[in-house]
Design a protein around this motif. Sequence first.
Motif, PDB file in Angstrom:
ATOM      1  N   LEU A 153       0.866  -1.177   0.000  1.00 26.94           N
ATOM      2  CA  LEU A 153       0.000   0.000   0.000  1.00 26.94           C
ATOM      3  C   LEU A 153       0.902   1.227   0.000  1.00 26.94           C
ATOM      4  N   MET A 154       0.859   2.009  -1.078  1.00 29.46           N
ATOM      5  CA  MET A 154       1.693   3.192  -1.195  1.00 29.46           C
ATOM      6  C   MET A 154       1.053   4.358  -0.452  1.00 29.46           C
ATOM      7  N   LEU A 155       1.878   5.102   0.268  1.00 30.88           N
ATOM      8  CA  LEU A 155       1.415   6.280   1.003  1.00 30.88           C
ATOM      9  C   LEU A 155       2.439   7.383   0.798  1.00 30.88           C
ATOM     10  N   THR A 156       2.036   8.492   0.188  1.00 37.16           N
ATOM     11  CA  THR A 156       3.003   9.523  -0.165  1.00 37.16           C
ATOM     12  C   THR A 156       2.457  10.925   0.064  1.00 37.16           C
ATOM     13  N   THR A 157       3.370  11.857   0.226  1.00 33.94           N
ATOM     14  CA  THR A 157       2.998  13.275   0.333  1.00 33.94           C
ATOM     15  C   THR A 157       2.581  13.807  -1.025  1.00 33.94           C
ATOM     16  N   PHE A 158       3.166  13.232  -2.069  1.00 31.81           N
ATOM     17  CA  PHE A 158       2.997  13.772  -3.423  1.00 31.81           C
ATOM     18  C   PHE A 158       1.938  12.989  -4.195  1.00 31.81           C
ATOM     19  N   GLY A 159       0.750  13.580  -4.295  1.00 32.20           N
ATOM     20  CA  GLY A 159      -0.344  12.943  -5.008  1.00 32.20           C
ATOM     21  C   GLY A 159      -0.260  13.198  -6.495  1.00 32.20           C
ATOM     22  N   ARG A 160       0.736  12.599  -7.132  1.00 32.59           N
ATOM     23  CA  ARG A 160       0.935  12.798  -8.567  1.00 32.59           C
ATOM     24  C   ARG A 160       0.364  11.615  -9.335  1.00 32.59           C
ATOM     25  N   PRO A 161      -0.475  11.890 -10.343  1.00 37.75           N
ATOM     26  CA  PRO A 161      -1.134  10.792 -11.063  1.00 37.75           C
ATOM     27  C   PRO A 161      -0.158   9.799 -11.681  1.00 37.75           C
ATOM     28  N   GLY A 162       0.986  10.280 -12.149  1.00 40.33           N
ATOM     29  CA  GLY A 162       1.961   9.368 -12.724  1.00 40.33           C
ATOM     30  C   GLY A 162       2.486   8.374 -11.711  1.00 40.33           C
ATOM     31  N   TYR A 163       2.584   8.804 -10.461  1.00 41.66           N
ATOM     32  CA  TYR A 163       3.012   7.908  -9.393  1.00 41.66           C
ATOM     33  C   TYR A 163       1.999   6.776  -9.210  1.00 41.66           C
ATOM     34  N   VAL A 164       0.721   7.113  -9.302  1.00 45.48           N
ATOM     35  CA  VAL A 164      -0.322   6.100  -9.136  1.00 45.48           C
ATOM     36  C   VAL A 164      -0.154   5.004 -10.177  1.00 45.48           C
ATOM     37  N   GLN A 165      -0.040   5.391 -11.440  1.00 46.53           N
ATOM     38  CA  GLN A 165       0.072   4.403 -12.511  1.00 46.53           C
ATOM     39  C   GLN A 165       1.344   3.584 -12.381  1.00 46.53           C
ATOM     40  N   ARG A 166       2.464   4.244 -12.069  1.00 49.60           N
ATOM     41  CA  ARG A 166       3.727   3.516 -11.918  1.00 49.60           C
ATOM     42  C   ARG A 166       3.679   2.551 -10.747  1.00 49.60           C
ATOM     43  N   ALA A 167       3.046   2.974  -9.652  1.00 45.05           N
ATOM     44  CA  ALA A 167       2.942   2.102  -8.477  1.00 45.05           C
ATOM     45  C   ALA A 167       2.077   0.885  -8.774  1.00 45.05           C
ATOM     46  N   LEU A 168       0.945   1.094  -9.424  1.00 48.85           N
ATOM     47  CA  LEU A 168       0.067  -0.019  -9.766  1.00 48.85           C
ATOM     48  C   LEU A 168       0.754  -0.962 -10.750  1.00 48.85           C
ATOM     49  N   ASP A 169       1.478  -0.397 -11.692  1.00 51.51           N
ATOM     50  CA  ASP A 169       2.218  -1.227 -12.646  1.00 51.51           C
ATOM     51  C   ASP A 169       3.285  -2.067 -11.931  1.00 51.51           C
ATOM     52  N   ALA A 170       3.824  -1.529 -10.828  1.00 52.73           N
ATOM     53  CA  ALA A 170       4.862  -2.233 -10.062  1.00 52.73           C
ATOM     54  C   ALA A 170       4.278  -3.311  -9.163  1.00 52.73           C
ATOM     55  N   GLY A 171       2.944  -3.327  -9.030  1.00 53.12           N
ATOM     56  CA  GLY A 171       2.308  -4.364  -8.228  1.00 53.12           C
ATOM     57  C   GLY A 171       1.607  -3.892  -6.979  1.00 53.12           C
ATOM     58  N   ALA A 172       1.632  -2.579  -6.702  1.00 53.49           N
ATOM     59  CA  ALA A 172       0.931  -2.061  -5.529  1.00 53.49           C
ATOM     60  C   ALA A 172      -0.576  -2.288  -5.671  1.00 53.49           C
TER      61      ALA A 172
END
Length: 219
Positions: free
Chosen positions: A97-116
């Motif tokens: 489960l990713m938790l970050t200060t930076f709510g950047r949409p690209g981070y969401v896609q990259r995290a999901l692609d990585a398996g989050a």
Amino acid sequence: MSSDPTATRQAPAAGGSVHVLVVDDQQMVREALATLLSLESDIDVVGQAGDGKEALKRLGELGGGVDVVLMDIEMPGLDGITACEAICTRHPRTRVLMLTTFGRPGYVQRALDAGAVGFLVKDAPSEQLAAAVRTVARGGRVVDPALAVETLTRGTSPLTDREVEVLRAVAEGGTIADIAASLALGQGTVRNHVSTIMTKLGARTRAEAVRIATEAGWL
């Protein structure tokens, strides 16, 4: 049974605690998150780590006894997204489960692609965080609704893996010659990559290209 047919682990047994590893490079934040989650009767924080490399080490030491890794993204050394991919490969029964200060949409896609299987921002209410931990532990998925919409609207990164490497080198302030040497490319090839990157991002300068990609979470 898991509510997600793609889940690779069984949910914690009824009445059992959800075992969580908290990963964040800021010690005060990490300890605060661990304390908040420990207040929940059904959540047990079994460890903490200051970066992705330490998280992998701690998971090995805990012998697969972690249900959920609560993972920051921007950390020195091994970042959260790279660590997430490694965890999903080496510890397929552990969910990230990713938790970050930076709510950047690209981070969401990259995290999901990585398996989050989840993505929240740190200003979410504490009860929402605890609920998200429980949901992913049971096989579900959780993504901040506003970020999910923005991610779909913005779309995926237009940059190739090589272009990301080049742009990261640009962000570090290297000259064309420096970038070419560090990536084992010809200077002409680097110039072509930089030109293509700027065109794709609609940037007038290299600095603007870095800013656009960073704000989108594509770097």
